[in-house]
Design an enzyme around this catalytic site. Structure first.
Site, PDB file in Angstrom:
ATOM      1  N   GLU A 296     -19.025   6.856   2.829  1.00 37.01           N
ATOM      2  CA  GLU A 296     -18.667   5.669   2.042  1.00 37.01           C
ATOM      3  C   GLU A 296     -17.164   5.586   1.804  1.00 37.01           C
ATOM      4  O   GLU A 296     -16.709   5.741   0.667  1.00 37.01           O
ATOM      5  CB  GLU A 296     -19.433   5.637   0.722  1.00 37.01           C
ATOM      6  N   CYS A 366       6.972  -4.211 -20.063  1.00 43.45           N
ATOM      7  CA  CYS A 366       7.821  -3.580 -21.085  1.00 43.45           C
ATOM      8  C   CYS A 366       7.463  -2.118 -21.308  1.00 43.45           C
ATOM      9  O   CYS A 366       7.043  -1.732 -22.403  1.00 43.45           O
ATOM     10  CB  CYS A 366       7.728  -4.361 -22.380  1.00 43.45           C
TER      11      CYS A 366
HETATM   12  N1  LLP Z   1     -17.827   7.020  -3.023  1.00 48.21           N
HETATM   13  C1  LLP Z   1     -17.758   7.305  -4.333  1.00 48.21           C
HETATM   14  C2  LLP Z   1     -18.952   7.757  -5.028  1.00 48.21           C
HETATM   15  C3  LLP Z   1     -16.539   7.178  -5.003  1.00 48.21           C
HETATM   16  O1  LLP Z   1     -16.465   7.466  -6.297  1.00 48.21           O
HETATM   17  C4  LLP Z   1     -15.402   6.723  -4.312  1.00 48.21           C
HETATM   18  C5  LLP Z   1     -14.106   6.563  -4.987  1.00 48.21           C
HETATM   19  C6  LLP Z   1     -15.538   6.409  -2.945  1.00 48.21           C
HETATM   20  C7  LLP Z   1     -16.771   6.578  -2.328  1.00 48.21           C
HETATM   21  C8  LLP Z   1     -14.402   5.886  -2.111  1.00 48.21           C
HETATM   22  O2  LLP Z   1     -13.322   6.746  -2.045  1.00 48.21           O
HETATM   23  P1  LLP Z   1     -12.167   6.451  -0.975  1.00 48.21           P
HETATM   24  O3  LLP Z   1     -12.795   6.544   0.392  1.00 48.21           O
HETATM   25  O4  LLP Z   1     -11.637   5.099  -1.224  1.00 48.21           O
HETATM   26  O5  LLP Z   1     -11.155   7.504  -1.199  1.00 48.21           O
HETATM   27  N2  LLP Z   1      -8.123   4.531  -7.988  1.00 48.21           N
HETATM   28  C9  LLP Z   1      -7.876   5.693  -7.153  1.00 48.21           C
HETATM   29  C10 LLP Z   1      -9.051   6.047  -6.302  1.00 48.21           C
HETATM   30  C11 LLP Z   1     -10.315   6.310  -7.088  1.00 48.21           C
HETATM   31  C12 LLP Z   1     -11.505   6.502  -6.226  1.00 48.21           C
HETATM   32  C13 LLP Z   1     -12.755   6.600  -7.014  1.00 48.21           C
HETATM   33  N3  LLP Z   1     -13.907   6.804  -6.226  1.00 48.21           N
HETATM   34  C14 LLP Z   1      -6.629   5.434  -6.313  1.00 48.21           C
HETATM   35  O6  LLP Z   1      -6.016   4.376  -6.454  1.00 48.21           O
HETATM   36  O7  LLP Z   1      -6.231   6.277  -5.518  1.00 48.21           O
END
Ligand code: LLP
Length: 442
Positions: A296, A366
């Site tokens: 995912e 700010c």
């Molecule tokens: N599956 C689950 C259960 C997750 O919690 C997440 C991300 C993903 C898949 C996808 O992860 P990815 O492939 O995008 O790394 N806001 C943070 C990232 C938080 C991700 C949270 N969960 C940032 O801007 O780096």
């Protein structure tokens, strides 16, 4: 220095032509002028390319696989529809994400609901919409079954059930994004796994899946090795104890992208060798039959498809530091402030003859933390110039806010040489439209 990074830029479909920065073949300077800034620009091609390259690698090893796009990375209807047309499935973390997927025309069978801290309303919504739930604690199982019963659904109609396993080895670009380990809130630990599936089996569930997600922003595929070993050993034990067969095994997301010019992209062949190959050997050695392999990814599919355009309004030298003040801030893109994340920033119009200077790129919020790029060496900048903040297609718009009462920006899709508005900019009216004034203050 910008020109030195040409190869790296090219991967992201960014290129200077006659000194104007082009993305997906379109002139970003012109787009910024036409639509105004800040502006999120999304390339349809890049999303399709990333999906196809990842799918190809998975197919080359094991064909029974599904890629579930993690909707939290980018929940724009257009992005979801593009991925759907490629054959993607989806991973949602909230009712709102499910609602958005359904609104995009995605069918419930293509969605997994991996929430955490589920409420009964979450379960009811999932059941009514025929969405499979991936549980995050044993206690939730009881409430899920109660909800099925309350809705008078016989166990023969239960969707498959899955638990998120915390394999204790995590990884990620920042402590906030590491999601495995004894001290993190996610999933269930090894000691609880047999109990969880025993209860599920005894409660009438007959179809099972199992899941892990170790963290986000993993650029070194080797970080998956230890969690994989642990996860597979947990599954082996579970099968021996409970004789469970799995419809699917989900290895989560986390695949990183090269945010910095000196970074190489994630080695997908390496990822395949460390994740997919042991999985395949495991399936064969346990004679599990046909089991669906899932991952995912969010960031990998969408981050590089997005560029945030912003205009410089103020050049300011306070005697110690040079600031380029822009109209995007951490209300528009919070990652630099929240995680200290690096997003490469380059001018939309290059002036090679200008001297390079070192700037902090500062937003209008700010707070001193509103810096989108620290100490960036750039050709001398002027007020009214436009800058492109790269790799903003994941966790960009979705994490934006109206802080300081600034409406969120517009989004434009670049497709086949055209720019199409896919999200209108918010207006000042949007800032107050849900507010109510109590009678005594009217
Ligand atoms: N599956 C689950 C259960 C997750 O919690 C997440 C991300 C993903 C898949 C996808 O992860 P990815 O492939 O995008 O790394 N806001 C943070 C990232 C938080 C991700 C949270 N969960 C940032 O801007 O780096």
């Amino acid at each position: 220095m910008i020109v030195e990074h040409e190869r790296w830029l090219k991967r992201k479909d960014l290129e200077y032509k006659s000194d104007f920065l082009h993305f997906a073949g379109m002139n970003l300077f012109e787009l910024a002028k036409k639509h105004g800034t800040p502006l999120y620009v999304i390339s349809e091609d890049i999303i399709r390319q990333r999906y196809r390259e990842l799918k190809k690698v998975l197919n080359s090893e094991y064909e029974n696989n599904d890629i579930h796009f993690a909707v939290k990375a980018n929940s724009s209807l257009t992005v979801l529809k593009i991925l759907q047309s490629e054959g993607a499935n989806f991973d949602c973390t909230s009712r709102g994400e499910i609602f958005t997927c359904l609104a995009a025309g995605i069918s419930p069978e293509q969605i997994i609901y991996t929430g955490n801290m589920f409420t009964n309303e979450d379960f009811e919504y999932a059941i009514k919409n025929k969405i499979m739930v991936n549980l995050d604690s044993i206690s939730q199982l009881k409430r899920l079954i109660e909800t099925y019963k309350r809705l008078n659904i016989p166990s023969s109609e239960y969707k498959p059930i899955s638990f998120r396993i915390n394999p204790e080895f995590g990884a990620g670009h920042h402590p906030h994004t590491i999601t495995a380990g004894k001290h993190v809130k996610f999933g269930i630990l090894e000691e609880q796994v047999v109990e969880a599936y025993t209860r599920a089996k005894n409660s009438g569930f007959s179809k099972f899946g199992i899941h892990m997600h170790i963290g986000s922003g993993i650029i070194n595929y080797k970080d998956y090795e230890q969690p994989m070993i642990k996860f597979l050993s947990i599954i082996r034990n579970l099968r021996e104890k409970l004789d469970i067969s799995f419809e699917f095994i989900d290895f989560g997301g986390g695949l990183g992208i090269p945010y910095r010019p000196e970074e190489e992209p994630l080695d997908l062949e390496g990822y395949k060798n460390i994740v997919l190959r042991p999985f395949k050997e495991f399936v064969l050695s346990t004679s599990m039959g046909s089991v669906n392999f899932k991952i995912e990814p969010g960031r990998y599919l969408s981050a590089e498809s997005g560029v945030l355009l912003t205009q410089i309004n103020t050049i300011k030298n306070n005697g110690y530091k040079l600031f380029a003040g822009v109209d995007a801030g951490f209300n528009t893109l919070i990652r630099p402030t929240m995680y200290g994340s690096y997003h490469h920033i380059i001018p939309c119009k290059l002036s090679k003859e200008k001297n390079e200077l070192v700037y902090d790129i500062a937003g209008p919020i700010c707070e001193s933390g509103d810096i989108l790029g620290k100490e960036r060496k750039l050709p001398e900048l002027s007020e009214n110039d436009y800058l492109a903040i790269m790799d903003a297609g994941a966790y960009g718009y979705v994490m934006s806010s109206q802080y300081n009462s600034r409406p969120r920006p517009a989004e434009v899709l670049l497709t086949q040489g055209k720019d199409v508005l896919i999200r209108k900019p918010e207006t000042h009216d949007d800032l107050i439209k849900n507010q109510l004034i109590p009678d005594h203050l009217k």
